[in-house]
Design a protein around this motif. Structure first.
Motif, PDB file in Angstrom:
ATOM      1  N   ILE A 116      38.502  35.477  46.664  1.00  0.00           N
ATOM      2  CA  ILE A 116      39.162  36.409  47.585  1.00  0.00           C
ATOM      3  C   ILE A 116      38.229  36.744  48.741  1.00  0.00           C
ATOM      4  O   ILE A 116      38.640  36.806  49.902  1.00  0.00           O
ATOM      5  CB  ILE A 116      39.594  37.686  46.847  1.00  0.00           C
ATOM      6  CG1 ILE A 116      40.691  37.373  45.832  1.00  0.00           C
ATOM      7  CG2 ILE A 116      40.093  38.743  47.834  1.00  0.00           C
ATOM      8  CD1 ILE A 116      41.080  38.551  44.951  1.00  0.00           C
ATOM      9  N   SER A 117      36.955  36.934  48.418  1.00  0.00           N
ATOM     10  CA  SER A 117      35.958  37.235  49.449  1.00  0.00           C
ATOM     11  C   SER A 117      35.826  36.105  50.456  1.00  0.00           C
ATOM     12  O   SER A 117      35.708  36.347  51.664  1.00  0.00           O
ATOM     13  CB  SER A 117      34.608  37.514  48.785  1.00  0.00           C
ATOM     14  OG  SER A 117      33.611  37.746  49.760  1.00  0.00           O
ATOM     15  N   ASP A 118      35.869  34.847  49.970  1.00  0.00           N
ATOM     16  CA  ASP A 118      35.663  33.698  50.851  1.00  0.00           C
ATOM     17  C   ASP A 118      36.917  33.283  51.611  1.00  0.00           C
ATOM     18  O   ASP A 118      36.831  32.833  52.757  1.00  0.00           O
ATOM     19  CB  ASP A 118      35.160  32.505  50.037  1.00  0.00           C
ATOM     20  CG  ASP A 118      33.688  32.610  49.693  1.00  0.00           C
ATOM     21  OD1 ASP A 118      33.027  33.537  50.198  1.00  0.00           O
ATOM     22  OD2 ASP A 118      33.199  31.780  48.906  1.00  0.00           O
ATOM     23  N   TYR A 119      38.079  33.414  50.982  1.00  0.00           N
ATOM     24  CA  TYR A 119      39.294  32.844  51.561  1.00  0.00           C
ATOM     25  C   TYR A 119      40.204  33.872  52.238  1.00  0.00           C
ATOM     26  O   TYR A 119      41.237  33.492  52.800  1.00  0.00           O
ATOM     27  CB  TYR A 119      40.092  32.119  50.483  1.00  0.00           C
ATOM     28  CG  TYR A 119      39.382  30.912  49.913  1.00  0.00           C
ATOM     29  CD1 TYR A 119      38.809  29.952  50.749  1.00  0.00           C
ATOM     30  CD2 TYR A 119      39.269  30.721  48.541  1.00  0.00           C
ATOM     31  CE1 TYR A 119      38.150  28.853  50.238  1.00  0.00           C
ATOM     32  CE2 TYR A 119      38.611  29.622  48.013  1.00  0.00           C
ATOM     33  CZ  TYR A 119      38.055  28.693  48.865  1.00  0.00           C
ATOM     34  OH  TYR A 119      37.399  27.600  48.352  1.00  0.00           O
ATOM     35  N   THR A 120      39.858  35.148  52.158  1.00  0.00           N
ATOM     36  CA  THR A 120      40.670  36.169  52.821  1.00  0.00           C
ATOM     37  C   THR A 120      39.788  37.023  53.725  1.00  0.00           C
ATOM     38  O   THR A 120      38.558  36.900  53.714  1.00  0.00           O
ATOM     39  CB  THR A 120      41.375  37.084  51.796  1.00  0.00           C
ATOM     40  OG1 THR A 120      40.404  37.965  51.190  1.00  0.00           O
ATOM     41  CG2 THR A 120      42.067  36.277  50.710  1.00  0.00           C
ATOM     42  N   THR A 121      40.427  37.876  54.474  1.00  0.00           N
ATOM     43  CA  THR A 121      39.696  38.795  55.361  1.00  0.00           C
ATOM     44  C   THR A 121      39.817  40.240  54.874  1.00  0.00           C
ATOM     45  O   THR A 121      39.625  41.181  55.642  1.00  0.00           O
ATOM     46  CB  THR A 121      40.235  38.683  56.794  1.00  0.00           C
ATOM     47  OG1 THR A 121      41.657  38.952  56.790  1.00  0.00           O
ATOM     48  CG2 THR A 121      39.983  37.295  57.367  1.00  0.00           C
ATOM     49  N   LEU A 122      40.151  40.413  53.608  1.00  0.00           N
ATOM     50  CA  LEU A 122      40.272  41.766  53.056  1.00  0.00           C
ATOM     51  C   LEU A 122      38.909  42.455  53.077  1.00  0.00           C
ATOM     52  O   LEU A 122      37.945  41.967  52.477  1.00  0.00           O
ATOM     53  CB  LEU A 122      40.815  41.707  51.630  1.00  0.00           C
ATOM     54  CG  LEU A 122      42.243  41.150  51.470  1.00  0.00           C
ATOM     55  CD1 LEU A 122      42.593  41.026  49.993  1.00  0.00           C
ATOM     56  CD2 LEU A 122      43.236  42.051  52.188  1.00  0.00           C
ATOM     57  N   SER A 123      38.829  43.571  53.737  1.00  0.00           N
ATOM     58  CA  SER A 123      37.542  44.259  53.903  1.00  0.00           C
ATOM     59  C   SER A 123      36.965  44.739  52.575  1.00  0.00           C
ATOM     60  O   SER A 123      35.749  44.803  52.409  1.00  0.00           O
ATOM     61  CB  SER A 123      37.707  45.450  54.855  1.00  0.00           C
ATOM     62  OG  SER A 123      38.672  46.372  54.354  1.00  0.00           O
ATOM     63  N   ALA A 124      37.833  45.051  51.614  1.00  0.00           N
ATOM     64  CA  ALA A 124      37.351  45.546  50.323  1.00  0.00           C
ATOM     65  C   ALA A 124      36.561  44.484  49.571  1.00  0.00           C
ATOM     66  O   ALA A 124      35.713  44.808  48.736  1.00  0.00           O
ATOM     67  CB  ALA A 124      38.523  46.014  49.470  1.00  0.00           C
ATOM     68  N   PHE A 125      36.823  43.198  49.872  1.00  0.00           N
ATOM     69  CA  PHE A 125      36.149  42.105  49.178  1.00  0.00           C
ATOM     70  C   PHE A 125      35.080  41.435  50.039  1.00  0.00           C
ATOM     71  O   PHE A 125      34.540  40.403  49.657  1.00  0.00           O
ATOM     72  CB  PHE A 125      37.174  41.053  48.734  1.00  0.00           C
ATOM     73  CG  PHE A 125      38.089  41.540  47.647  1.00  0.00           C
ATOM     74  CD1 PHE A 125      37.766  41.328  46.309  1.00  0.00           C
ATOM     75  CD2 PHE A 125      39.256  42.217  47.949  1.00  0.00           C
ATOM     76  CE1 PHE A 125      38.604  41.781  45.302  1.00  0.00           C
ATOM     77  CE2 PHE A 125      40.095  42.675  46.947  1.00  0.00           C
ATOM     78  CZ  PHE A 125      39.765  42.450  45.620  1.00  0.00           C
ATOM     79  N   ALA A 126      34.787  42.014  51.185  1.00  0.00           N
ATOM     80  CA  ALA A 126      33.717  41.499  52.030  1.00  0.00           C
ATOM     81  C   ALA A 126      32.375  41.727  51.346  1.00  0.00           C
ATOM     82  O   ALA A 126      32.277  42.456  50.341  1.00  0.00           O
ATOM     83  CB  ALA A 126      33.751  42.172  53.395  1.00  0.00           C
ATOM     84  N   LEU A 127      31.338  41.112  51.897  1.00  0.00           N
ATOM     85  CA  LEU A 127      30.026  41.189  51.256  1.00  0.00           C
ATOM     86  C   LEU A 127      29.574  42.626  51.050  1.00  0.00           C
ATOM     87  O   LEU A 127      29.022  42.966  50.015  1.00  0.00           O
ATOM     88  CB  LEU A 127      28.994  40.432  52.096  1.00  0.00           C
ATOM     89  CG  LEU A 127      27.611  40.287  51.460  1.00  0.00           C
ATOM     90  CD1 LEU A 127      27.689  39.471  50.175  1.00  0.00           C
ATOM     91  CD2 LEU A 127      26.635  39.649  52.437  1.00  0.00           C
ATOM     92  N   ASN A 128      29.808  43.464  52.038  1.00  0.00           N
ATOM     93  CA  ASN A 128      29.465  44.883  51.923  1.00  0.00           C
ATOM     94  C   ASN A 128      30.726  45.737  51.879  1.00  0.00           C
ATOM     95  O   ASN A 128      30.793  46.810  52.467  1.00  0.00           O
ATOM     96  CB  ASN A 128      28.573  45.305  53.107  1.00  0.00           C
ATOM     97  CG  ASN A 128      27.214  44.631  53.064  1.00  0.00           C
ATOM     98  OD1 ASN A 128      26.551  44.625  52.032  1.00  0.00           O
ATOM     99  ND2 ASN A 128      26.802  44.044  54.181  1.00  0.00           N
ATOM    100  N   GLY A 129      31.718  45.226  51.141  1.00  0.00           N
ATOM    101  CA  GLY A 129      32.996  45.919  51.045  1.00  0.00           C
ATOM    102  C   GLY A 129      32.974  47.029  50.010  1.00  0.00           C
ATOM    103  O   GLY A 129      31.964  47.718  49.823  1.00  0.00           O
ATOM    104  N   ASN A 130      34.090  47.179  49.301  1.00  0.00           N
ATOM    105  CA  ASN A 130      34.221  48.250  48.317  1.00  0.00           C
ATOM    106  C   ASN A 130      33.221  48.048  47.176  1.00  0.00           C
ATOM    107  O   ASN A 130      33.282  47.047  46.460  1.00  0.00           O
ATOM    108  CB  ASN A 130      35.655  48.273  47.779  1.00  0.00           C
ATOM    109  CG  ASN A 130      35.909  49.460  46.880  1.00  0.00           C
ATOM    110  OD1 ASN A 130      35.375  49.562  45.793  1.00  0.00           O
ATOM    111  ND2 ASN A 130      36.732  50.376  47.366  1.00  0.00           N
ATOM    112  N   THR A 131      32.321  48.981  47.010  1.00  0.00           N
ATOM    113  CA  THR A 131      31.243  48.836  46.032  1.00  0.00           C
ATOM    114  C   THR A 131      31.755  48.890  44.603  1.00  0.00           C
ATOM    115  O   THR A 131      31.235  48.199  43.718  1.00  0.00           O
ATOM    116  CB  THR A 131      30.175  49.924  46.250  1.00  0.00           C
ATOM    117  OG1 THR A 131      29.731  49.881  47.607  1.00  0.00           O
ATOM    118  CG2 THR A 131      28.981  49.707  45.338  1.00  0.00           C
TER     119      THR A 131
END
Length: 266
Positions: free
Chosen positions: A196-211
């Motif tokens: 999800i982190s690699d294939y989407t742009t969801l901010s919660a799953f970004a590298l520094n997203g939802n902890t």
């Protein structure tokens, strides 16, 4: 005064857990033999070292928020999937004392995973992030696709090997299969998080997203899976019917139980 944040607390948790995993992995590696065991247990050691290095780097950012330390944190966080998968692929090698699985396809699977690791590292280096943030590029996405394929193949191989050995399983093999069975759902969640982190742009799953999501879908999965594997791994090698793998030679191609080795050397 520097403040210890939520992510720093996760780094402290990893710094507590993974040295224990490291010691357990080295203990199992020694008991299974340094030479043959290197194809299996060195990956658990590698994962532990990566997580320890990443935790230290993360804690260093509290007082030194330099670019190089940020890069170290990112690299350590993103390259852990390869040794994690290779640890469980190695479990199949440890179980398969009768050499049911062809060695070349297993070696190829390992090689493909390592290639994906290299692509992942290259993807981090060529990140197209802005303002110092990481955003996965094509190489990172290709690497993630390979990891997902390797995981599916691993699950299929595990099911096939269990079917092949189901009527002749030793106690130590049952424990290692149990480690795989309990860890597969955790590995699946871990891979879904990264995908999800690699294939989407969801901010919660970004590298520094939802902890909290990062903790519950990434960190805890690795900790629990490795904890289960180390505990059952130690229990398995202490079983009296444990078979210690040996290098294949022309004179002796059949692995022998540890008890038989001891008696034959007396």
């Amino acid at each position: 005064m520097a403040v210890v944040g939520y992510r720093n607390g996760i780094a402290i948790l990893q710094l507590i857990v993974f040295p224990i995993v490291l010691v357990a992995a080295i203990f199992i590696w020694k008991r299974t033999g340094w030479r043959v065991g290197s194809k299996i247990w060195r990956y658990a050691v590698t994962l532990s070292l990566i997580r320890i290095a990443g935790s230290i780097s993360s804690l260093l950012t509290i007082s030194n928020d330099s670019y190089n330390i940020k890069v170290a944190v990112v690299v350590c966080q993103l390259i852990g999937i390869a040794p994690l998968l290779l640890t469980f692929i190695g479990l199949l090698r440890q179980i398969d004392v009768e050499k049911r699985m062809p060695p070349r396809p297993m070696a190829l699977l390992t090689l493909v995973t390592i290639i994906a690791l290299i692509l992942g590292i290259a993807g981090v280096s060529s990140s197209n992030g802005e303002g110092g943030t990481y955003r996965p590029g094509k190489l990172a996405k290709v690497a993630m696709g390979i990891f997902l394929a390797v995981f599916v193949i691993f699950v299929l191989l595990s099911g096939w090997l269990f079917h092949e050995l189901s009527f002749s399983l030793r106690r130590f093999q049952k424990k290692l299969f149990l480690a795989i069975a309990l860890s597969v759902p955790l590995l699946a969640v871990r891979l879904v998080y990264s995908a999800i982190s690699d294939y989407t742009t969801l901010s919660a799953f970004a590298l520094n997203g939802n902890t909290t999501i990062y903790l519950c879908m990434d960190v805890l999965e690795e900790i629990i899976a490795m904890g289960i594997t180390m505990a059952l791994g130690i229990s398995a090698i202490l079983e009296t019917d444990f078979v210690r793998l040996t290098p294949v030679t022309q004179e002796d191609t059949e692995p022998k139980p540890m008890a038989a080795r001891v008696s034959s050397s007396v």
